[in-house]
Scaffold this motif. Structure first.
Motif, PDB file in Angstrom:
ATOM      1  N   ILE A 216      -8.917  -4.463   1.459  1.00 59.51           N
ATOM      2  CA  ILE A 216      -8.878  -5.296   0.184  1.00 59.51           C
ATOM      3  C   ILE A 216     -10.149  -6.212   0.429  1.00 59.51           C
ATOM      4  O   ILE A 216     -10.211  -7.034   1.168  1.00 59.51           O
ATOM      5  CB  ILE A 216      -7.538  -6.053   0.022  1.00 59.51           C
ATOM      6  CG1 ILE A 216      -6.367  -5.250   0.277  1.00 59.51           C
ATOM      7  CG2 ILE A 216      -7.469  -6.847  -1.184  1.00 59.51           C
ATOM      8  CD1 ILE A 216      -5.262  -5.818   0.349  1.00 59.51           C
ATOM      9  N   ASN A 429       1.566 -10.346  -0.780  1.00 57.46           N
ATOM     10  CA  ASN A 429       0.410 -10.210  -1.776  1.00 57.46           C
ATOM     11  C   ASN A 429       0.791 -10.656  -3.037  1.00 57.46           C
ATOM     12  O   ASN A 429       1.429  -9.745  -3.766  1.00 57.46           O
ATOM     13  CB  ASN A 429      -0.363  -8.903  -1.833  1.00 57.46           C
ATOM     14  CG  ASN A 429      -1.107  -8.422  -0.427  1.00 57.46           C
ATOM     15  OD1 ASN A 429      -1.959  -9.196   0.093  1.00 57.46           O
ATOM     16  ND2 ASN A 429      -0.600  -7.544   0.216  1.00 57.46           N
ATOM     17  N   SER A 491      -3.643  -4.266  -4.405  1.00 61.91           N
ATOM     18  CA  SER A 491      -3.041  -4.342  -3.226  1.00 61.91           C
ATOM     19  C   SER A 491      -2.188  -3.115  -2.959  1.00 61.91           C
ATOM     20  O   SER A 491      -1.268  -2.578  -3.861  1.00 61.91           O
ATOM     21  CB  SER A 491      -2.191  -5.415  -2.811  1.00 61.91           C
ATOM     22  OG  SER A 491      -1.529  -5.469  -1.566  1.00 61.91           O
TER      23      SER A 491
END
Length: 796
Positions: A216, A429, A491
């Motif tokens: 990411i 996340n 994510s």
């Protein structure tokens, strides 16, 4: 003959009476979706419209009264689920299920969640909105507990309804936080492999993060046997009556990436399937507040939510927030353990577990400076030294309700970020998008690192202090991205990029989903709701065809039979899709399972191999280890005077796969369709009893998707080749700020946890076919398709 007629008439009347009794009982048990009810502690009429899928839309004069109504309607649909959730942490499942739940109770009661919850509650600001609204929500639950119908599960198990407290709320958040952790399944197993075979055997496991290439992007002594820890904890979570969190996908598109130049938000948290499902949807509107949220049972504020201004959701971060420490007892006093400053007394926590139809179980739990000692809490842990578990959740301040209140009541992206910063654990996340065009992603958690010499993938030394040195990071160092130049955030439980040269250790999932998501998002910029809806149901792996190529390169057959030729053709033309009529995934998964079994089981043994199959490490290793001709795992350690190689193992696995599939599904490979072997059944705890299974469970159904595709319908590898899906997207949401009133959502089965409700299973066909329903915000539209329940102030 006369007696026969009388007996027949009696039997007919008995059947009529039973059927009539059932319908009367069902009518009595159904949730109340219309009419009028008086409630205490409200001063104004509060109206709830239940739409065609049973979602309550609550209209109130103020938020406190809305929360009382929410608590009431949430309880009438999910009281049984609330009861289960609140019993896990304090070890109270054995009270209702008997000794079968004792292992679960002993483990959770020892973790220290209850004590951490109590400490957090003592420090709460009783005047804060978060506390006041939590208490209003509990007031609504308890009014239903006192006055509402007793759920059928309570009657079958002989449970008395009891009031809910704020301690229950915190315990529920504590269980949720533990189910995110992955170290408890992995660290002990890796320690055993290192101790038995050495570090060379772990090079293929990518512990240094080298397998996590799709990251990411950020815009800023004597071997002990530890496998029992992995086995016991994994078994407890798998057998828990409440499903654990597992993974998730989310992506948020900036206006520059969308057709209508407005943010589109997508999220599908991956959770073990159960019935009822994890989320309860509710929409609240007052003169100064509106939110459509997805709530955990017993939680006052939603973990997923949206309104006309912003949307938020979550995935698992997969960071490592659990460490295991091996302690050394004082040989003269087993109630003391060694520290760098000498021996220290264990803290002793006395716990009493009540067991249905049996005597109480008394536990004296030892707690070191690192955490609770696991030896007496887990079955089969035979280490002669105590092993303590250190978990960040019980060691840092807990701000659960304050954080979730902030997320659900934010006025700006800045407010929202402040709420995210309050979460010390679990690692999440948190994804964000708003009507102003902002997109954001933040990793939550109190992140830390050990000294460079410490490898947190293994059990650490708790005796000398060398492994205790921790450096805690400020939230500003957490991975994040806000309005990045590439115009989206996402994510898929994959590893983020390093910050200041430090890559946060964790148990990240392989790059399969992340690579597919970025491949699709990078390919175009004119996204709309329909295209995002198709993407969230995507069944294609772009990694699997590459794995097939590596398998082919090692395959060594002297000649090919007709069946083998057909199978090779099917796999060569397979593009990694996992649809019901596909044959490729059936062959691929059987071959992969047998490759794993023939490669790893000889070293690990049967039980440890089974545990290995349940870890993220196993998912990481497949694509890379197959390509490594020099891996030490290829040799079968049980065969003497021979050394097997990659080609032998992969060829053997291919031949065994064909033989197994022919036995399982017949001789024609084109009949081996994925839908025949990949199925899902949404299971209720009482549905484990065969007599009640058809009534409480939902399914089984053939289902598309697979492990580590975007539509992540995940399963365990098993010898018989029938893959029973354990979990997957617990909700799919697509929120389009260009048409916010027509945003989409779907649940796996239905809104209600009451099996007599028409909303117990009314979404399952839509969900399994990849379809959606509206998450309605327009009051006029809501009224036209809803039933109406009115709450009036109780007159004294």
């Amino acid at each position: 003959m006369r007696n026969l007629k009388r007996a027949l008439l009696f039997f007919i009347f008995l059947i009529i009476a039973l059927v009539g009794g059932f319908f009367i009982y069902r009518s009595y048990q159904k949730p109340n979706y219309e009419g009028a009810i008086s409630l205490k502690n409200i001063k104004n009429q509060t109206t709830v419209y239940f739409d065609e899928f049973g979602v309550p839309h609550i209209y109130a004069k103020n938020t406190k009264e809305a929360m009382i109504a929410l608590g009431y309607v949430h309880a009438q649909d999910r009281l049984w689920q609330m009861e289960l959730l609140r019993r896990i942490v304090p070890g109270r499942l054995s009270e209702i299920f008997g000794s079968v739940a004792l292992k679960n109770d002993k483990f959770f009661v020892g973790l220290g969640i209850e004590e951490a919850s109590q400490n957090a509650i003592l420090k709460l600001d009783k005047k804060s909105p978060a506390y006041q609204l939590t208490m209003a929500y509990l007031d609504g639950i308890n009014q239903y507990v006192q006055e509402g119908v007793t759920p059928v599960e309570f009657q079958l198990l002989g449970i008395e309804k009891q009031k809910f407290t704020i301690q229950d709320v915190y315990n529920i958040f504590g269980y949720m936080s533990f189910s995110f952790a992955m170290a408890q399944k992995t660290d002990p197993l890796l320690t055993d492999i290192r101790n038995k075979y050495g570090m060379d055997y772990l090079k293929d496991f990518g512990l240094d993060g080298k397998f996590n290439t799709t990251r990411i992007k950020i815009a800023k002594q004597r071997p002990q046997e530890y496998e029992a820890i992995s086995k016991s904890i994994a078994s407890l979570l798998d057998q828990s009556p409440v499903a654990p969190f597992v993974g998730s996908n989310s992506w948020v598109l900036s206006p520059q990436k969308t057709k209508n130049k407005k943010v589109i938000f997508a999220n599908d948290p991956h959770i073990g399937f159960s019935q009822p499902g994890t989320w309860y949807e509710a929409h609240i509107e007052t003169p100064d507040f509106e939110l459509y949220g997805c709530y955990l049972a017993g939680a006052p504020f939603p973990l997923l939510g949206h309104n006309r201004e912003y949307a938020y959701g979550l995935t698992m971060f997969e960071n490592d927030d659990v460490d295991f420490y091996q302690e050394i007892n004082n040989p003269k006093n087993s109630n003391q353990y060694q520290t760098k400053n000498g021996f220290k007394d264990y803290e002793i926590r006395k716990k009493i577990i009540k067991v249905k139809d049996s005597s109480d179980v008394v536990l004296n739990i030892k707690v070191s400076q690192h955490g609770p000692v696991m030896n007496d809490l887990l079955v089969g842990l035979k280490s002669d030294k105590p092993v303590a578990m250190s978990w960040i959740y019980t060691q840092q301040p807990i701000h659960s309700i304050e954080a979730l209140y902030a997320l659900s009541h934010s006025k700006s992206i800045t407010d929202f970020q402040k709420g995210v910063a309050l979460i010390a654990a679990p690692g999440l996340n948190v994804m964000y998008g708003d009507a102003k065009g902002n997109v954001g992603w933040w990793a939550t958690g109190k992140l830390y690192k050990h000294s460079n010499a410490v490898n947190t993938n293994f059990i650490l030394d708790g005796s000398n202090g060398k492994d205790d040195t921790l450096e805690y990071f400020d939230f500003s160092k957490n991975p994040s991205a806000v309005n990045p130049s590439w115009n989206y955030v996402y994510s898929a439980n994959n590893q983020p990029e390093s910050i200041d040269g430090f890559a946060y250790p964790g148990y990240y999932l392989p790059e399969d989903r992340a690579k597919r998501i970025t491949q699709l998002l990078d390919a175009k910029s004119y996204w709309d709701r329909n295209a995002v809806g198709e993407m969230i149901n995507d069944n294609t792996s772009i990694i699997a065809p590459e794995v097939v190529k590596n398998l082919f390169s090692a395959l060594n057959l002297k000649s090919f039979s007709k069946t083998e030729t057909e199978i090779l053709h099917i796999l060569k033309t397979w593009r990694g899709s996992n649809n019901l009529k596909d044959v490729g995934p059936t062959i691929y998964n059987k071959w992969i399972f047998l490759y794993l079994k023939n490669t790893f089981q000889d070293e690990l043994g049967d039980e440890a191999f089974k545990q290995f199959l349940g870890t993220h490490i196993m998912k990481q290793i497949v694509a890379r280890q197959i390509a490594n001709e020099n891996s030490p795992w290829w040799d079968n350690v049980t065969t003497k005077n021979t050394k097997e190689n990659r080609s032998q193992i992969i060829t053997k696995s291919f031949e065994e796969a064909i033989a197994a599939l022919e036995k399982q599904l017949g001789e024609n490979p084109y009949d081996w369709t994925w839908g025949k072997v990949h199925s899902v059944e949404y299971q209720h705890p009482i549905g484990k009893v065969a007599l009640f299974r058809p009534f409480f469970n939902v399914g089984p159904f053939e289902i598309s998707g697979s492990n580590e595709v975007i539509n992540n319908q995940f399963f365990d590898f098993v010898d018989d080749g029938f893959y029973k899906v354990k979990g997957g997207p617990s909700s799919r949401r697509v929120i389009d700020f260009s048409d916010i009133e027509n945003s989409w959502g779907i649940l796996p089965t239905g809104q209600s946890g009451n099996p007599f409700s028409s909303h117990y299973r009314d979404q399952v066909e839509l969900y399994n076919s990849g379809k959606f329903r509206k998450m309605k915000l327009n009051k006029k539209e809501i009224i036209q398709s809803s039933t109406k329940l009115v709450f009036y102030p109780l007159k004294n």
